[in-house]
Design a protein around this motif. Structure first.
Motif, PDB file in Angstrom:
ATOM      1  N   ILE A  31       7.782   0.126 -29.894  1.00 31.98           N
ATOM      2  CA  ILE A  31       7.876   1.586 -29.784  1.00 31.98           C
ATOM      3  C   ILE A  31       9.326   2.058 -29.785  1.00 31.98           C
ATOM      4  O   ILE A  31       9.619   3.196 -30.137  1.00 31.98           O
ATOM      5  N   TYR A  32      10.265   1.168 -29.419  1.00 36.57           N
ATOM      6  CA  TYR A  32      11.676   1.546 -29.391  1.00 36.57           C
ATOM      7  C   TYR A  32      12.375   1.295 -30.727  1.00 36.57           C
ATOM      8  O   TYR A  32      13.531   1.635 -30.885  1.00 36.57           O
ATOM      9  N   ASP A  33      11.677   0.687 -31.666  1.00 37.96           N
ATOM     10  CA  ASP A  33      12.267   0.411 -32.976  1.00 37.96           C
ATOM     11  C   ASP A  33      11.241   0.736 -34.063  1.00 37.96           C
ATOM     12  O   ASP A  33      10.724  -0.141 -34.743  1.00 37.96           O
ATOM     13  N   ILE A  34      10.950   2.021 -34.194  1.00 38.41           N
ATOM     14  CA  ILE A  34       9.912   2.467 -35.119  1.00 38.41           C
ATOM     15  C   ILE A  34      10.473   2.537 -36.540  1.00 38.41           C
ATOM     16  O   ILE A  34      11.473   3.216 -36.777  1.00 38.41           O
ATOM     17  N   PRO A  35       9.835   1.850 -37.494  1.00 35.40           N
ATOM     18  CA  PRO A  35      10.244   2.013 -38.898  1.00 35.40           C
ATOM     19  C   PRO A  35       9.700   3.357 -39.406  1.00 35.40           C
ATOM     20  O   PRO A  35       8.529   3.469 -39.764  1.00 35.40           O
ATOM     21  N   ILE A  36      10.547   4.358 -39.409  1.00 35.42           N
ATOM     22  CA  ILE A  36      10.128   5.732 -39.677  1.00 35.42           C
ATOM     23  C   ILE A  36       9.465   5.876 -41.040  1.00 35.42           C
ATOM     24  O   ILE A  36       8.447   6.555 -41.167  1.00 35.42           O
ATOM     25  N   ALA A  37      10.021   5.246 -42.067  1.00 34.92           N
ATOM     26  CA  ALA A  37       9.447   5.389 -43.412  1.00 34.92           C
ATOM     27  C   ALA A  37       8.012   4.884 -43.444  1.00 34.92           C
ATOM     28  O   ALA A  37       7.116   5.540 -43.987  1.00 34.92           O
ATOM     29  N   GLN A  38       7.775   3.731 -42.848  1.00 29.16           N
ATOM     30  CA  GLN A  38       6.436   3.136 -42.853  1.00 29.16           C
ATOM     31  C   GLN A  38       5.454   3.996 -42.051  1.00 29.16           C
ATOM     32  O   GLN A  38       4.356   4.298 -42.521  1.00 29.16           O
ATOM     33  N   ILE A  39       5.846   4.407 -40.859  1.00 27.72           N
ATOM     34  CA  ILE A  39       4.953   5.195 -40.004  1.00 27.72           C
ATOM     35  C   ILE A  39       4.698   6.570 -40.620  1.00 27.72           C
ATOM     36  O   ILE A  39       3.576   7.074 -40.578  1.00 27.72           O
ATOM     37  N   THR A  40       5.721   7.181 -41.199  1.00 29.71           N
ATOM     38  CA  THR A  40       5.544   8.494 -41.842  1.00 29.71           C
ATOM     39  C   THR A  40       4.548   8.394 -42.983  1.00 29.71           C
ATOM     40  O   THR A  40       3.661   9.234 -43.125  1.00 29.71           O
ATOM     41  N   SER A  41       4.694   7.345 -43.787  1.00 27.91           N
ATOM     42  CA  SER A  41       3.778   7.140 -44.902  1.00 27.91           C
ATOM     43  C   SER A  41       2.340   6.967 -44.407  1.00 27.91           C
ATOM     44  O   SER A  41       1.402   7.569 -44.939  1.00 27.91           O
ATOM     45  N   GLN A  42       2.159   6.158 -43.378  1.00 28.39           N
ATOM     46  CA  GLN A  42       0.824   5.940 -42.831  1.00 28.39           C
ATOM     47  C   GLN A  42       0.260   7.223 -42.219  1.00 28.39           C
ATOM     48  O   GLN A  42      -0.926   7.522 -42.376  1.00 28.39           O
TER      49      GLN A  42
END
Length: 161
Positions: A31-42
């Motif tokens: 939770i402290y190192d969220i891959p923003i591109a991947q999570i945004t896409s999902q």
């Protein structure tokens, strides 16, 4: 990113943070190192799937998706080379991470209270059943022995069983 990596279930989410937390936990992401591109896409894929099912989507979900896109765009923007004094930039994910940590904590506490409520019976206090008409009289001094008290106490214990 392959679309097959993302398996979407359609549980009912209580809000955009719930969906985001679900995506992070289902992918086993720190939770402290969220891959923003991947999570945004999902997240956007999930919203598209919800739209294709003609579900009514609250504006809060779109606010969260715009927040994710804003954070993603901050990573994509070039750094300003013309500034003499370089201040260490805050991680744009920090605010989102703090919201997710707090939401996760509240969710765990809520689950604990729900489980406790189901397990622990409701207790109700009852007033004393001694009639107000009966006067309690003090014991006469010197007439009661310790053996009498022990016998009476054992009778009380037997009645309680």
């Amino acid at each position: 990113m392959k679309k097959s990596n993302l398996t979407l279930e359609l549980p009912n989410f209580e809000g955009p943070l719930d969906l985001l937390l679900h995506l992070i936990q289902s992918q086993k992401i720190d939770i402290y190192d969220i891959p923003i591109a991947q999570i945004t896409s999902q997240y956007l894929d999930y919203l598209r799937q919800m739209q294709s099912l003609n579900l009514q989507i609250a504006g809060e979900y779109f606010v969260m998706s715009s927040t994710l896109l804003r954070i993603k765009s901050q990573y994509l923007l070039p750094q300003n080379d013309f500034v003499d004094q370089v201040e260490p930039d805050e991680d744009p994910r920090d605010e989102l991470v703090q919201q997710l940590v707090q939401y996760s904590l509240f969710k765990k506490v809520s689950a604990y209270f729900k489980e406790r409520n189901e397990k622990v019976p409701i207790t109700v206090a009852k007033e004393a059943s001694v009639s107000k008409d009966i006067r309690i009289q003090p014991l006469p001094k010197g007439q009661i022995t310790s053996a009498d008290l022990a016998t009476t106490f054992s009778m009380v214990l037997r009645r309680l069983k």
